[in-house]
Scaffold this motif. Structure first.
Motif, PDB file in Angstrom:
ATOM      1  N   ASP A  93       0.727  -1.201   0.176  1.00  0.00           N
ATOM      2  CA  ASP A  93       0.062   0.009  -0.001  1.00  0.00           C
ATOM      3  C   ASP A  93       0.883   1.223  -0.078  1.00  0.00           C
ATOM      4  O   ASP A  93       1.628   1.523   1.008  1.00  0.00           O
ATOM      5  CB  ASP A  93      -0.779  -0.115   1.211  1.00  0.00           C
ATOM      6  N   PRO A  94       0.812   1.985  -1.148  1.00  0.00           N
ATOM      7  CA  PRO A  94       1.874   2.917  -1.412  1.00  0.00           C
ATOM      8  C   PRO A  94       1.576   4.233  -0.176  1.00  0.00           C
ATOM      9  O   PRO A  94       2.444   4.898   0.204  1.00  0.00           O
ATOM     10  CB  PRO A  94       1.540   3.981  -2.609  1.00  0.00           C
ATOM     11  N   SER A  95       0.119   4.343   0.577  1.00  0.00           N
ATOM     12  CA  SER A  95       0.119   5.156   1.357  1.00  0.00           C
ATOM     13  C   SER A  95       0.910   5.109   2.862  1.00  0.00           C
ATOM     14  O   SER A  95       0.821   5.782   3.782  1.00  0.00           O
ATOM     15  CB  SER A  95      -1.430   5.547   1.611  1.00  0.00           C
ATOM     16  N   ALA A  96       1.049   3.879   2.698  1.00  0.00           N
ATOM     17  CA  ALA A  96       1.824   3.286   4.176  1.00  0.00           C
ATOM     18  C   ALA A  96       3.251   3.750   4.173  1.00  0.00           C
ATOM     19  O   ALA A  96       3.861   3.655   5.351  1.00  0.00           O
ATOM     20  CB  ALA A  96       1.902   1.579   4.425  1.00  0.00           C
ATOM     21  N   VAL A  97       3.761   4.410   2.929  1.00  0.00           N
ATOM     22  CA  VAL A  97       5.200   4.831   2.956  1.00  0.00           C
ATOM     23  C   VAL A  97       5.203   6.210   3.821  1.00  0.00           C
ATOM     24  O   VAL A  97       4.368   7.186   3.715  1.00  0.00           O
ATOM     25  CB  VAL A  97       5.651   5.221   1.579  1.00  0.00           C
ATOM     26  N   ARG A  98       5.869   6.250   4.853  1.00  0.00           N
ATOM     27  CA  ARG A  98       5.857   7.272   5.706  1.00  0.00           C
ATOM     28  C   ARG A  98       7.353   7.968   5.685  1.00  0.00           C
ATOM     29  O   ARG A  98       8.271   7.300   6.014  1.00  0.00           O
ATOM     30  CB  ARG A  98       5.628   7.045   7.366  1.00  0.00           C
ATOM     31  N   ILE A  99       7.436   9.289   5.210  1.00  0.00           N
ATOM     32  CA  ILE A  99       8.614  10.218   5.220  1.00  0.00           C
ATOM     33  C   ILE A  99       8.555  11.186   6.436  1.00  0.00           C
ATOM     34  O   ILE A  99       7.614  11.817   6.205  1.00  0.00           O
ATOM     35  CB  ILE A  99       8.921  10.763   3.815  1.00  0.00           C
ATOM     36  N   LYS A 100       9.332  11.037   7.442  1.00  0.00           N
ATOM     37  CA  LYS A 100       9.321  12.392   8.516  1.00  0.00           C
ATOM     38  C   LYS A 100      10.414  13.091   8.382  1.00  0.00           C
ATOM     39  O   LYS A 100      11.444  12.748   8.412  1.00  0.00           O
ATOM     40  CB  LYS A 100       9.043  11.483   9.722  1.00  0.00           C
ATOM     41  N   LEU A 101      10.183  14.211   8.305  1.00  0.00           N
ATOM     42  CA  LEU A 101      11.235  15.357   7.959  1.00  0.00           C
ATOM     43  C   LEU A 101      11.336  15.979   9.324  1.00  0.00           C
ATOM     44  O   LEU A 101      10.361  16.753   9.608  1.00  0.00           O
ATOM     45  CB  LEU A 101      10.973  16.065   6.715  1.00  0.00           C
ATOM     46  N   PHE A 102      12.614  15.784  10.006  1.00  0.00           N
ATOM     47  CA  PHE A 102      12.737  16.534  11.282  1.00  0.00           C
ATOM     48  C   PHE A 102      13.445  17.777  11.088  1.00  0.00           C
ATOM     49  O   PHE A 102      14.576  17.981  10.610  1.00  0.00           O
ATOM     50  CB  PHE A 102      13.553  15.592  12.237  1.00  0.00           C
TER      51      PHE A 102
END
Ligand code: FAD
Lengths: 397, 254
Positions: free
Chosen positions: A196-205
């Motif tokens: 599921d592509p929406s499960a890709v999480r990129i978190k920018l700190f």
């Protein structure tokens, strides 16, 4: 009367400042070729010009971001592959070492020092991977690819989510562009693998309170919204302390599960400047005057990331990005020819305020401030301008 | 706008092409409808004044709204493409050949677009683009001259070819055509000052930061009746903008 003789000009560093300086010097000397011949030598430790600003590309795909220096300058410029270790400005000569370790010295009349900067790295015990070199970019790509492949087989939803989560630490231009690009390509791969592509999480700190502190708040906000639209969540005012075995520890004590932690912490002056034999500031930048002449070193100039350049009119210190480097290089061509002819040199002037961001393939944003207006280009035109700046900085235009 | 695009995106086979197309069409629609509204507008059209610095709402120049009022008025006259090429050339100093490549048009076409844009903005080919917002000092001086009814002083502050544009939107009294020439504008301004006692409860004029510059907000018992902004060129007032359309002033009351 001055005897007509050939002059040797050496440019150290084939980065953005160096290659543009070579181009500008050649151009200004062409007009005067009848008076004096110029021997132009470019020295770099690598055989290629490294398009550093595109470092996020090999972190997501196969793009080659190097250009052989001999291809950029097929004629009229001699290329020496060596690492410069010392400048003996009294003797007008430099010392260097080639790839085999052979030491050499070369005489010059004029020298342009443009050895740039290095990527700031976290301590080894902080874990994660810094986007610091080509090799590091490839390793980052391998790591996230391995993670999502593993995610396909993973039974536990929690672990699968961890594998599909990436922390990008440091929200400067590099962190912004890297996270947008990662979000796009990892999603694309996820679809191919049936995830599921929406499960890709990129978190920018982001350690700051907002994105893009160099510009107005609204531009930072707009950037954040665009990132959000491509699947990147920005976390402000949060510092990452370390990544260890998939657990990220923040300075506020929180922890978070991630599959990968990528550091994009900005730049530091090239450490070799400490021992090269020229005066430097306490932060480690070469000290130059308004015409890029290095203090106390006849015939030596320095531009780009390695020099501390101040606009004599406004007192502001020039930024350390490609656009400043290329503008300085263009001016340096004129400065050198004026100095040789004994004419007054044009002083440094700061570059117009102008910033570009790539926000994933074919998407970009450009901000400038003119006529009292904030001017912003978005979408495809923003992206085209972005690409234009990359290409022209690397002399591909 | 972009958000809607992303939501639908996931259900589409060719998301990127669709997204580009959708956003382009949407921008075009917005732009066309704005233009249509303007064509049917009663009298002169001026953009909405914005209070600064708290107002953070914005769009790109290629799409719309900005800060410095004089420049904004000028840019509003341009089509989307004209704005893009104009800004690339005049603000960022790109070469024509590069602009052509960036916007996907021929170089000759871009030159034409830029010269047309300059024409629409009333900027001659070799004149630099630099509308200067009036400083607080300027606004104060003009107000003082008007209050004293000092005709000579007012006239001396105006450029020979000064233009005063009022936007009443058919809802407030406003000159339907721009007032041009130093004498007419001076007479008009002094006339306004003489009329103020006729307002119920009198009027109150205050200086406010509007569109990043000093502007005047005129209030009567009914609320804000006018926002005035000006642009100075070579040490005299070149343009005066009077926004009177109540629809464009309502948001300033908040
Ligand atoms: C990941 C990343 C993203 C970035 N993103 C942007 C961006 O989006 N926009 C932007 O404008 N800027 C960006 N920057 C900054 C930009 O890369 C620098 O400002 C620019 O590279 C400065 O150019 P330079 O020529 O001064 O230095 P560099 O590009 O660092 O070039 C220095 C050159 O000197 C050579 N060299 C070094 N030491 C020696 C030696 N002892 N002997 C011989 N040769 C030597 C190196 O091999 C190199 O070729 C980014 C930087 C990084 C790392």
């Amino acid at each position: 009367m001055v005897a007509i003789k050939g002059l040797t000009c050496i440019v150290i560093g084939g980065g953005y400042a160096g290659i543009n300086a070579v181009k500008a010097i050649r151009k200004t000397f062409k007009g005067q070729a009848s008076k004096r011949t110029l021997r132009l030598i470019l020295i770099d430790k690598n055989p290629y010009h490294f398009r550093k600003v595109l470092l996020f590309k090999p972190a997501v795909g196969d793009e080659d971001i190097t250009i052989p220096l001999t291809r950029l300058f097929p004629e009229g410029v001699e290329f020496v592959q060596a690492t410069v270790t010392k400048i003996e400005s009294g003797e007008r000569r430099l010392l260097c070492q080639d790839a085999e370790g052979n030491k050499n010295s070369i005489k010059y009349d004029f020298l342009v020092l443009a050895v740039g900067s290095v990527v700031r790295q976290p301590d080894p015990d902080q874990g994660g991977m810094a986007l610091a070199s080509l090799d590091a970019a490839w390793k980052i790509r391998e790591a996230w690819r391995a993670n999502i492949k593993e995610a396909v087989k993973e039974k536990s939803a929690k672990e699968r989510q961890r594998l599909m989560t990436i922390a990008v630490v440091g929200a400067g231009i590099s962190g912004i562009e890297t996270s947008a690009e990662l979000a796009y390509f990892i999603r694309e791969d996820a679809v191919l693998l049936g995830l599921d592509p929406s499960a890709v999480r990129i978190k920018l700190f982001n350690a700051n309170k907002r994105l893009f502190p160099a510009g107005p708040a609204k531009v930072g906000l707009k950037l954040e919204r665009s990132l959000d639209a491509c699947g990147v969540t920005t976390l402000h005012g949060s510092r990452v302390l370390q990544e260890k075995e998939g657990a990220l520890t923040l300075s506020n004590g929180e922890t978070m599960s991630v599959g990968l932690c990528v550091w994009t912490l900005g730049l530091l002056p090239n450490p070799m400047l400490q021992s090269i034999g020229l005066p430097i500031t306490p932060e480690g930048y070469v000290i130059v005057d308004a015409s890029y002449r290095v203090q106390g070193a006849q015939g030596v100039y320095s531009i780009g990331d390695c020099a501390r350049i101040v606009d004599p009119a406004s007192g502001r210190v020039d930024g350390k990005t490609c656009k400043e480097a290329t503008a300085q290089a263009a001016r340096l061509g004129k400065i050198l020819s004026a100095d040789i002819a004994g004419h007054p040199t044009p002083p440094h002037k700061e570059f117009i305020y102008f910033f570009c961001f790539a926000l994933g393939p074919e998407q970009g944003m450009v901000w400038t401030h003119q006529w009292g207006l904030d001017i912003i280009f978005t979408g495809k035109l923003g992206w085209r301008i972005r690409k234009f700046t990359w290409d022209s900085a690397s002399l591909l235009k | 706008m972009e958000k809607d695009g992303i939501l639908k995106l996931e259900r589409l086979v060719e998301p990127k092409a669709y997204l580009c197309k959708m956003v382009t069409n949407r921008c075009r629609d917005l732009f066309n409808s704005a233009r249509k509204r303007r064509e049917q507008y009663f009298g002169q059209w001026l953009p909405e004044p914005l209070l600064t610095p708290n107002d953070e709402s914005f769009e790109s120049v290629v799409q719309g709204e900005l800060l410095s009022y004089a420049m904004l008025v000028l840019l509003e006259r341009l089509s989307l493409t004209e704005r893009a090429v104009f800004v690339l050339r005049e603000a960022l100093g790109f070469e024509y050949a590069d602009i052509a490549e960036l916007v996907g048009k021929s170089e000759a076409n871009c030159r034409k677009l830029i010269s047309r844009a300059r024409g629409k903005m009333g900027i001659t080919p070799d004149e630099p683009v630099n509308p200067e917002a009036a400083s607080e000092e300027w606004v104060r001086r003009l107000l003082a001259a008007l209050e004293q009814g000092n005709v000579d002083m007012v006239v001396s502050m105006l450029a020979k070819d000064v233009v005063l544009v009022s936007d009443g939107g058919g809802k407030a009294f406003a000159a339907v055509h721009p007032i041009e020439s130093r004498d007419l504008v001076a007479r008009f301004l002094l006339g306004l000052i003489r009329k103020t006692p006729h307002y119920e409860g009198g009027v109150h004029v205050e200086m406010r930061d509007i569109n990043g510059q000093t502007g005047l907000v005129v209030r009567s018992g009914e609320g804000i009746v006018t926002v005035a902004l000006m642009h100075v060129e070579r040490n005299s007032i070149r343009n005066l903008y009077f926004v009177r359309n109540p629809d464009k002033l309502r948001h300033l009351l908040k």
